[in-house]
Design an enzyme around this catalytic site. Structure first.
Site, PDB file in Angstrom:
ATOM      1  N   GLY A 188     -88.882   8.866 -14.546  1.00 24.15           N
ATOM      2  CA  GLY A 188     -88.515   7.505 -14.935  1.00 24.15           C
ATOM      3  C   GLY A 188     -88.383   7.346 -16.436  1.00 24.15           C
ATOM      4  CB  CYS A 189     -90.590   8.359 -19.212  1.00 24.65           C
ATOM      5  SG  CYS A 189     -92.006   7.386 -18.637  1.00 24.65           S
ATOM      6  CB  THR A 190     -86.475  11.832 -18.368  1.00 22.39           C
ATOM      7  OG1 THR A 190     -87.652  12.584 -18.708  1.00 22.39           O
ATOM      8  CG2 THR A 190     -85.232  12.606 -18.772  1.00 22.39           C
TER       9      THR A 190
END
Length: 156
Positions: free
Chosen positions: A44-46
Protein backbone atom coordinates in the site's frame (compact mmCIF):
# COMPACT_ATOMS: atom_id res chain seq x y z
CA UNK A 1 -3.55 13.59 20.48
CA UNK A 2 -3.15 15.86 17.48
CA UNK A 3 -1.71 19.32 17.97
CA UNK A 4 -2.71 20.44 14.48
CA UNK A 5 -6.08 21.92 13.56
CA UNK A 6 -7.52 22.75 10.17
CA UNK A 7 -7.53 26.53 9.77
CA UNK A 8 -4.71 27.09 12.27
CA UNK A 9 -0.95 27.58 11.73
CA UNK A 10 1.22 24.52 12.27
CA UNK A 11 3.38 24.52 15.40
CA UNK A 12 7.13 24.81 14.81
CA UNK A 13 8.88 21.53 14.05
CA UNK A 14 12.22 20.20 12.88
CA UNK A 15 12.64 16.83 11.18
CA UNK A 16 15.46 14.89 9.51
CA UNK A 17 14.79 14.02 5.87
CA UNK A 18 16.55 12.53 2.89
CA UNK A 19 17.09 16.12 1.67
CA UNK A 20 18.38 17.48 5.00
CA UNK A 21 16.52 19.14 7.82
CA UNK A 22 12.91 20.17 7.18
CA UNK A 23 11.27 22.77 9.42
CA UNK A 24 8.02 24.69 9.41
CA UNK A 25 10.04 27.73 8.28
CA UNK A 26 11.55 25.80 5.34
CA UNK A 27 8.04 25.16 4.00
CA UNK A 28 7.08 28.85 4.04
CA UNK A 29 6.18 30.47 0.74
CA UNK A 30 4.97 27.30 -0.96
CA UNK A 31 2.15 24.80 -0.65
CA UNK A 32 3.14 21.55 1.06
CA UNK A 33 1.64 18.09 1.01
CA UNK A 34 2.76 16.10 4.04
CA UNK A 35 1.72 12.48 3.77
CA UNK A 36 2.18 9.95 6.58
CA UNK A 37 2.40 6.27 5.73
CA UNK A 38 3.13 3.12 7.78
CA UNK A 39 6.25 1.57 6.20
CA UNK A 40 8.62 1.72 3.23
CA UNK A 41 8.59 -1.18 0.75
CA UNK A 42 5.08 -2.43 1.71
CA UNK A 43 2.39 -2.81 -0.99
CA UNK A 44 0.00 0.00 0.00
CA UNK A 45 2.78 2.43 0.88
CA UNK A 46 4.62 1.69 -2.37
CA UNK A 47 1.43 2.28 -4.40
CA UNK A 48 0.82 5.57 -2.57
CA UNK A 49 4.43 6.75 -3.10
CA UNK A 50 4.21 5.82 -6.79
CA UNK A 51 1.00 7.87 -7.07
CA UNK A 52 2.68 10.95 -5.63
CA UNK A 53 5.70 10.28 -7.86
CA UNK A 54 3.56 9.95 -11.00
CA UNK A 55 1.72 13.22 -10.24
CA UNK A 56 4.79 15.08 -8.95
CA UNK A 57 5.03 17.42 -11.96
CA UNK A 58 1.38 18.45 -11.52
CA UNK A 59 1.95 19.21 -7.82
CA UNK A 60 5.07 21.23 -8.71
CA UNK A 61 3.18 23.15 -11.38
CA UNK A 62 0.59 24.06 -8.72
CA UNK A 63 3.41 25.31 -6.46
CA UNK A 64 3.38 22.42 -3.99
CA UNK A 65 6.13 20.40 -2.40
CA UNK A 66 5.46 16.74 -1.51
CA UNK A 67 7.03 15.20 1.59
CA UNK A 68 6.46 11.66 2.83
CA UNK A 69 6.76 10.74 6.53
CA UNK A 70 7.18 7.37 8.23
CA UNK A 71 9.10 5.92 11.17
CA UNK A 72 11.65 4.26 8.86
CA UNK A 73 15.33 5.25 9.01
CA UNK A 74 17.01 7.60 6.53
CA UNK A 75 18.88 4.58 5.13
CA UNK A 76 15.64 2.66 4.48
CA UNK A 77 14.12 5.83 2.99
CA UNK A 78 17.14 6.20 0.68
CA UNK A 79 16.66 2.65 -0.61
CA UNK A 80 12.92 3.26 -1.09
CA UNK A 81 13.55 6.50 -3.02
CA UNK A 82 16.13 4.80 -5.24
CA UNK A 83 13.99 1.72 -5.92
CA UNK A 84 10.82 3.72 -6.68
CA UNK A 85 12.45 6.75 -8.34
CA UNK A 86 10.81 9.18 -5.90
CA UNK A 87 11.51 12.85 -6.70
CA UNK A 88 10.63 14.14 -3.21
CA UNK A 89 11.97 14.02 0.34
CA UNK A 90 11.04 11.44 2.96
CA UNK A 91 11.17 12.34 6.64
CA UNK A 92 12.56 9.74 9.06
CA UNK A 93 10.37 10.25 12.11
CA UNK A 94 12.05 7.49 14.10
CA UNK A 95 11.14 9.05 17.47
CA UNK A 96 7.52 9.72 16.35
CA UNK A 97 7.72 13.46 17.13
CA UNK A 98 5.97 14.51 13.92
CA UNK A 99 3.57 11.55 14.14
CA UNK A 100 2.50 12.73 17.59
CA UNK A 101 2.27 16.36 16.47
CA UNK A 102 -0.13 15.37 13.68
CA UNK A 103 -1.93 12.73 15.77
CA UNK A 104 -1.43 9.87 13.31
CA UNK A 105 -0.34 7.14 15.75
CA UNK A 106 -3.20 4.68 16.25
CA UNK A 107 -3.84 1.20 17.59
CA UNK A 108 -4.45 -1.07 14.60
CA UNK A 109 -5.36 -4.73 14.29
CA UNK A 110 -2.73 -6.79 12.54
CA UNK A 111 -3.16 -10.55 12.28
CA UNK A 112 -5.50 -10.51 15.28
CA UNK A 113 -3.14 -8.49 17.50
CA UNK A 114 -3.31 -4.82 18.37
CA UNK A 115 -0.23 -2.90 17.27
CA UNK A 116 0.59 0.79 17.42
CA UNK A 117 1.26 2.25 14.01
CA UNK A 118 0.81 5.17 11.65
CA UNK A 119 -2.70 5.74 10.33
CA UNK A 120 -2.30 6.67 6.66
CA UNK A 121 -2.99 10.43 6.59
CA UNK A 122 -2.28 13.45 4.38
CA UNK A 123 -2.14 17.15 5.25
CA UNK A 124 -2.30 20.14 2.89
CA UNK A 125 -0.46 23.20 4.19
CA UNK A 126 -0.68 26.66 2.62
CA UNK A 127 2.28 28.98 1.93
CA UNK A 128 1.71 30.76 5.28
CA UNK A 129 2.04 27.49 7.23
CA UNK A 130 -1.69 27.06 7.89
CA UNK A 131 -3.24 23.58 7.70
CA UNK A 132 -6.03 23.89 5.14
CA UNK A 133 -7.11 20.27 4.64
CA UNK A 134 -6.54 16.84 6.16
CA UNK A 135 -7.35 13.29 5.16
CA UNK A 136 -7.17 10.66 7.91
CA UNK A 137 -7.53 6.89 7.75
CA UNK A 138 -7.62 7.09 3.97
CA UNK A 139 -7.54 4.46 1.27
CA UNK A 140 -4.86 4.69 -1.43
CA UNK A 141 -6.91 4.35 -4.67
CA UNK A 142 -7.86 7.83 -5.92
CA UNK A 143 -6.28 9.60 -2.96
CA UNK A 144 -3.42 11.37 -4.77
CA UNK A 145 -5.88 12.72 -7.33
CA UNK A 146 -8.16 13.97 -4.52
CA UNK A 147 -5.24 15.81 -2.90
CA UNK A 148 -4.26 17.36 -6.23
CA UNK A 149 -7.84 18.51 -6.81
CA UNK A 150 -8.03 20.02 -3.30
CA UNK A 151 -4.72 21.80 -3.94
CA UNK A 152 -6.07 23.31 -7.17
CA UNK A 153 -9.25 24.43 -5.39
CA UNK A 154 -7.37 25.93 -2.43
CA UNK A 155 -4.62 27.57 -4.48
CA UNK A 156 -7.08 29.07 -6.93
Amino acid sequence: MSQVTVGAPLPDFTAASTEGEITKASLAGQWAVLYFYPKDHTPGCTTEAQGFRDHHAQFQKAGARIIGVSRDSLKTHGNFIEKQGLPFALIADTDETLCELFGVMKLKNMYGKQVRGIERSTFLIDPKGVLVREWRGLRVPGHVEAVLQALHEAAG
